[in-house]
Design a protein around this motif. Structure first.
Motif, short mmCIF file in Angstrom:
data_model
loop_
_atom_site.label_atom_id
_atom_site.label_comp_id
_atom_site.label_asym_id
_atom_site.label_seq_id
_atom_site.Cartn_x
_atom_site.Cartn_y
_atom_site.Cartn_z
N PRO A 164 3.10 37.69 1.63
CA PRO A 164 1.83 37.21 2.21
C PRO A 164 0.76 38.31 2.26
CG PRO A 164 3.69 36.41 3.50
CD PRO A 164 4.22 37.45 2.57
N GLN A 165 1.17 39.51 2.63
CA GLN A 165 0.23 40.62 2.68
C GLN A 165 -0.27 40.96 1.27
OE1 GLN A 165 1.93 44.23 4.26
NE2 GLN A 165 0.04 45.41 4.00
N ASP A 166 0.63 40.90 0.30
CA ASP A 166 0.24 41.23 -1.08
C ASP A 166 -0.73 40.20 -1.64
OD1 ASP A 166 1.93 43.38 -0.85
OD2 ASP A 166 3.62 42.37 -1.83
N LEU A 167 -0.54 38.94 -1.31
CA LEU A 167 -1.48 37.92 -1.79
C LEU A 167 -2.83 38.05 -1.11
CD1 LEU A 167 0.65 34.68 -2.28
CD2 LEU A 167 0.46 36.73 -3.69
N ASP A 168 -2.84 38.49 0.13
CA ASP A 168 -4.12 38.78 0.79
C ASP A 168 -4.84 39.92 0.09
OD1 ASP A 168 -3.67 36.78 2.63
OD2 ASP A 168 -2.98 38.13 4.22
N LEU A 169 -4.09 40.92 -0.34
CA LEU A 169 -4.69 42.03 -1.08
C LEU A 169 -5.29 41.54 -2.40
CD1 LEU A 169 -1.96 44.74 -0.44
CD2 LEU A 169 -4.38 44.95 0.21
N LEU A 170 -4.62 40.61 -3.06
CA LEU A 170 -5.16 40.02 -4.28
C LEU A 170 -6.47 39.30 -4.00
CD1 LEU A 170 -2.17 38.32 -6.13
CD2 LEU A 170 -3.78 39.93 -7.14
N ARG A 171 -6.47 38.49 -2.99
CA ARG A 171 -7.68 37.74 -2.63
C ARG A 171 -8.83 38.68 -2.32
NH1 ARG A 171 -6.80 35.50 2.89
NH2 ARG A 171 -7.19 37.72 3.29
N ASP A 172 -8.55 39.72 -1.54
CA ASP A 172 -9.61 40.65 -1.16
C ASP A 172 -10.09 41.49 -2.35
OD1 ASP A 172 -9.25 39.63 1.36
OD2 ASP A 172 -8.09 41.34 2.11
N LEU A 173 -9.21 41.70 -3.33
CA LEU A 173 -9.61 42.43 -4.53
C LEU A 173 -10.67 41.65 -5.30
CD1 LEU A 173 -9.17 44.80 -6.51
CD2 LEU A 173 -7.27 43.50 -7.50
N GLY A 174 -10.59 40.33 -5.24
CA GLY A 174 -11.60 39.50 -5.89
C GLY A 174 -11.24 39.02 -7.27
N VAL A 175 -9.97 39.16 -7.66
CA VAL A 175 -9.56 38.66 -8.97
C VAL A 175 -9.43 37.14 -8.92
CG1 VAL A 175 -8.39 40.76 -9.68
CG2 VAL A 175 -7.12 39.04 -8.40
N ARG A 179 6.66 28.48 -3.49
CA ARG A 179 5.77 28.79 -2.38
C ARG A 179 4.72 29.83 -2.79
NH1 ARG A 179 7.50 30.59 3.81
NH2 ARG A 179 5.40 30.39 4.69
N LEU A 180 5.13 30.81 -3.59
CA LEU A 180 4.20 31.82 -4.07
C LEU A 180 3.04 31.15 -4.82
CD1 LEU A 180 3.99 35.01 -4.29
CD2 LEU A 180 4.85 34.70 -6.63
N THR A 181 3.36 30.16 -5.66
CA THR A 181 2.33 29.45 -6.41
C THR A 181 1.37 28.73 -5.48
OG1 THR A 181 3.82 29.17 -8.30
CG2 THR A 181 1.97 27.65 -8.14
N ASP A 182 1.90 28.03 -4.50
CA ASP A 182 1.04 27.32 -3.55
C ASP A 182 0.14 28.27 -2.77
OD1 ASP A 182 1.94 24.81 -4.25
OD2 ASP A 182 3.44 24.69 -2.64
N GLU A 183 0.70 29.38 -2.35
CA GLU A 183 -0.08 30.32 -1.54
C GLU A 183 -1.16 31.02 -2.37
OE1 GLU A 183 -0.01 30.72 1.64
OE2 GLU A 183 1.73 29.48 2.12
N VAL A 185 -6.68 31.87 -6.09
CA VAL A 185 -6.24 32.70 -7.21
C VAL A 185 -5.37 31.86 -8.16
CG1 VAL A 185 -4.96 34.76 -7.90
CG2 VAL A 185 -6.27 34.77 -5.76
N GLN A 186 -5.70 31.86 -9.46
CA GLN A 186 -4.93 31.11 -10.43
C GLN A 186 -3.57 31.76 -10.67
OE1 GLN A 186 -7.03 30.83 -14.15
NE2 GLN A 186 -8.93 30.13 -13.21
N PRO A 187 -2.48 31.00 -10.59
CA PRO A 187 -1.16 31.56 -10.91
C PRO A 187 -0.93 31.57 -12.43
CG PRO A 187 -1.04 29.66 -9.41
CD PRO A 187 -2.38 29.65 -10.03
N TRP A 188 -0.57 32.72 -12.96
CA TRP A 188 -0.10 32.87 -14.34
C TRP A 188 1.34 33.36 -14.24
CZ3 TRP A 188 -3.26 33.89 -19.16
CH2 TRP A 188 -4.53 33.31 -19.07
N ASP A 213 2.87 21.85 -12.82
CA ASP A 213 1.75 21.06 -12.31
C ASP A 213 0.69 21.92 -11.63
OD1 ASP A 213 3.60 21.65 -10.27
OD2 ASP A 213 2.90 19.96 -9.04
N ARG A 214 1.03 23.20 -11.33
CA ARG A 214 0.07 24.06 -10.62
C ARG A 214 -0.21 25.39 -11.31
NH1 ARG A 214 3.88 24.50 -6.12
NH2 ARG A 214 5.16 23.52 -7.73
#
Length: 448
Positions: free
Chosen positions: A63-74, A104-108, A114-117, A157-158
Motif C-alpha cells: 500500500p505504501q509503495d502504490l502511494d509512492l507511485l501515485r505521488d510520483l505522477g506516473v 488486489r494489487l491490480t484493483d488498488e 495508475v494503469q496496471p501493466w 479485465d483490468r
C-alpha cells in the motif's frame, strides 16, 4: 524535450527483486532444494548469498509503495507476476493467496489512477520446473501457457497490457551460457534450446492471453547496439547483434531465425536445431501490440578467444555507474531507430519497458535523511533526451517505464547495488524517496 500526446509514463519493478515473503505464501531461501519456490532461491543459496526472501518487502508494504507511485505522477506501473508465487509447482494447483495478491494489487493501482501493466516472466521460474530441465525442456513452454491463461483469467479485465517475457536474451545468456544467473548453467550453443522454448512459450501465451480478453500483449527484450572495437571486429559485432537482438525478434516479426545464427548452428551444433518443430514459427509469430525495449549500454565487441570467438565488454572512456555500466545514451537512440530500420512496417510500437536499470548506485541517506543521487538524475535526463531524439528520427516510441521504483535484490549483485527511485533500508524496510524521485516527479508535472 517534447513527447506526443498519449505517451505512457511509468515505473517498473520485478517480483523477485522487491516482493520478499508474505502476501501469497512465497517460499524463500534453501527450500528450493525440495522443489518449491523460485529457481533463484536455490541458485542464491548454493552461492552462499541472500536471495529474494527478504528483497524490498513489497509483499507486505505494497500500500505504501502504490502511494509512492501515485505521488510520483506516473500513469502506469509495470509489475511482474511471480510464477513461483501463484503456481509453486509450475503445474497443476494454483495458489489462492498468490493469485489474490495480484488481484488486489491490480484493483488498488486502478483506485490510485495508475494503469496496471503485468509481466508474466521476469526471470522467476518455479524450481520444480527447473528440476525437469527448465527452459531446456519443451514442456515448460506448455506449462507457461497454462500459467498465462490462469493469470489472464483473473486479471485481463483490468490489466492494460501484458508482457509475456522480460529480457529473454539475458535470461538465456546469463542463466544458460555464462552461468552468472539462475540456474547457473554453461552450455554454449546448446543453450539455443532454452531460447527456442522461451519464444515458443511466448507465442503460446499470446494466444492464451488474447483468448482471455487481454487488451494489449507484447514481449520485452534486452537490446543494445553491437559496436566493433576496431575495424577488424566488424564480423564479431554483427554476430553479437544477431545473438542479442535478431535471435529474439526475427521469429516474432519475420517468421524465422536470422540466417547468421542458423549458419552458425548448422556448422557447430546441428543437433540443437532438432528442437525446432513444424508449426513452431507460426506460433511464435503471433501479432504483437507493442515491443518492449530494455537498454543498459552498447556491447563493445572484439574478435577473440571467448565464447564463439566473441569478447564483449563496455565502451571505454565513458562515465560509469556503480554497476560498471558505461553511460552511453546515444546507444538507446540507435537501438530504437535501429529496430524501426530493421523491421520497417512490421515494427510494432516500442515501449521502453525496463528503462534505465543501468543507473545503479550505492547511495544511502545522509545525516538529514536525504538521498542525493545526482548521477542518477543526470543519467535519467540524458536517456530521456535519447528517447526524444529517437522520436524525432521516426522511431515509434510510445512510452517509457523507469526501472526501478524500489531498491531490491539485484540478481548476481545481490544487495550491493541499488537501482530504485526510492531507497529501501533492508533492515527496517523504511522507504526514502531519492532526489531522482523528486526530479522525475517534477518533470512529469511539467509534461502535464
Amino acid at each position: 524535450m517534447t513527447f506526443p500526446a498519449g505517451f505512457v509514463w511509468g515505473a517498473s519493478t520485478a517480483a523477485y527483486q522487491i516482493e520478499g515473503g508474505g502476501g501469497g505464501g512465497a517460499t524463500g531461501g534453501p527450500e528450493g532444494r525440495e522443489g518449491r519456490g523460485s529457481v533463484w532461491d536455490l541458485f542464491s543459496w548454493a552461492r552462499g548469498v541472500p536471495g529474494g526472501e527478504a528483497a524490498g518487502g513489497h509483499a507486505r508494504h505494497w500500500p505504501q509503495d502504490l502511494d509512492l507511485l501515485r505521488d510520483l505522477g506516473v500513469g502506469a506501473y509495470r509489475f511482474s507476476v511471480s510464477w513461483s508465487r501463484v503456481q509453486p509447482g509450475g503445474r497443476g494447483r494454483f495458489s489462492v493467496p498468490g493469485l489474490a495478491f495480484y488481484d488486489r494489487l491490480t484493483d488498488e493501482l486502478l483506485g490510485r489512477g495508475v494503469q496496471p501493466w503485468a509481466a508474466l516472466h521476469h526471470w522467476d521460474l518455479p524450481q520444480a520446473l527447473q528440476d525437469g530441465g527448465g527452459w531446456l525442456a519443451r514442456d515448460t513452454a506448455y506449462r507457461f501457457e497454462e500459467y498465462a491463461s490462469r493469470v489472464a483469467e483473473r486479471l485481463a479485465d483490468r490489466v492494460s497490457a501484458f508482457v509475456t517475457l522480460t529480457d529473454p536474451f539475458t535470461a538465456v545468456a546469463q542463466g544458460y551460457v555464462r552461468g552468472r544467473h539462475a540456474p547457473g548453467l554453461r552450455l554454449g550453443l546448446e543453450a539455443f534450446a532454452a531460447a527456442h522454448h522461451a519464444l515458443l512459450a511466448h507465442g503460446l501465451a499470446v494466444r492464451a492471453l488474447r483468448e482471455a480478453g487481454a487488451r494489449q500483449v507484447g514481449l520485452a527484450n534486452g537490446y543494445a547496439p553491437a559496436w566493433p572495437a576496431t575495424d577488424r571486429d566488424e564480423r564479431a559485432a554483427n554476430l553479437m547483434g544477431a545473438l542479442r537482438g535478431d535471435l529474439f525478434t526475427d521469429p516474432l516479426l519475420r517468421g524465422g531465425y536470422p540466417a547468421a545464427l542458423l549458419n552458425l548452428l548448422s556448422e557447430r551444433a546441428p543437433q540443437v536445431l532438432e528442437v525446432v518443430r513444424a508449426g513452431d514459427h507460426a506460433v511464435m509469430a503471433a501479432p504483437l501490440d507493442f515491443l518492449g525495449v530494455h537498454y543498459i549500454q552498447p556491447d563493445w565487441v572484439r574478435a577473440g578467444r571467448g565464447l564463439l570467438g566473441l569478447e564483449v565488454g563496455t565502451v571505454p572512456d565513458r562515465e560509469r555507474t556503480a554497476s560498471g555500466a558505461s553511460v552511453v545514451p546515444e546507444g538507446l537512440t540507435q537501438t530504437l531507430t535501429g529496430l524501426k530500420a530493421r523491421y520497417g512496417d512490421t515494427c510494432p510500437p516500442l515501449i521502453v519497458t525496463v528503462g534505465f536499470a543501468g543507473a545503479a548506485d550505492t547511495d544511502t541517506p545522509d545525516d538529514g535523511g536525504r538521498v542525493r543521487d545526482d548521477a542518477r538524475i543526470r543519467y535519467l535526463d540524458r536517456h530521456l533526451e535519447a528517447v526524444a531524439d529517437a522520436l524525432t528520427q521516426g522511431a515509434p516510441v510510445r512510452g517509457v517505464f523507469v526501472h526501478s521504483l524500489l531498491d531490491g535484490f539485484e540478481w548476481d549483485a545481490g544487495y550491493r547495488l541499488r537501482t530504485g527511485l526510492v531507497h529501501v533500508d533492508f533492515g527496517t524496510l523504511e522507504r526514502t524517496p531519492r532526489d531522482s524521485y523528486r526530479w522525475l516527479r517534477d518533470r512529469l508535472r511539467a509534461q502535464g
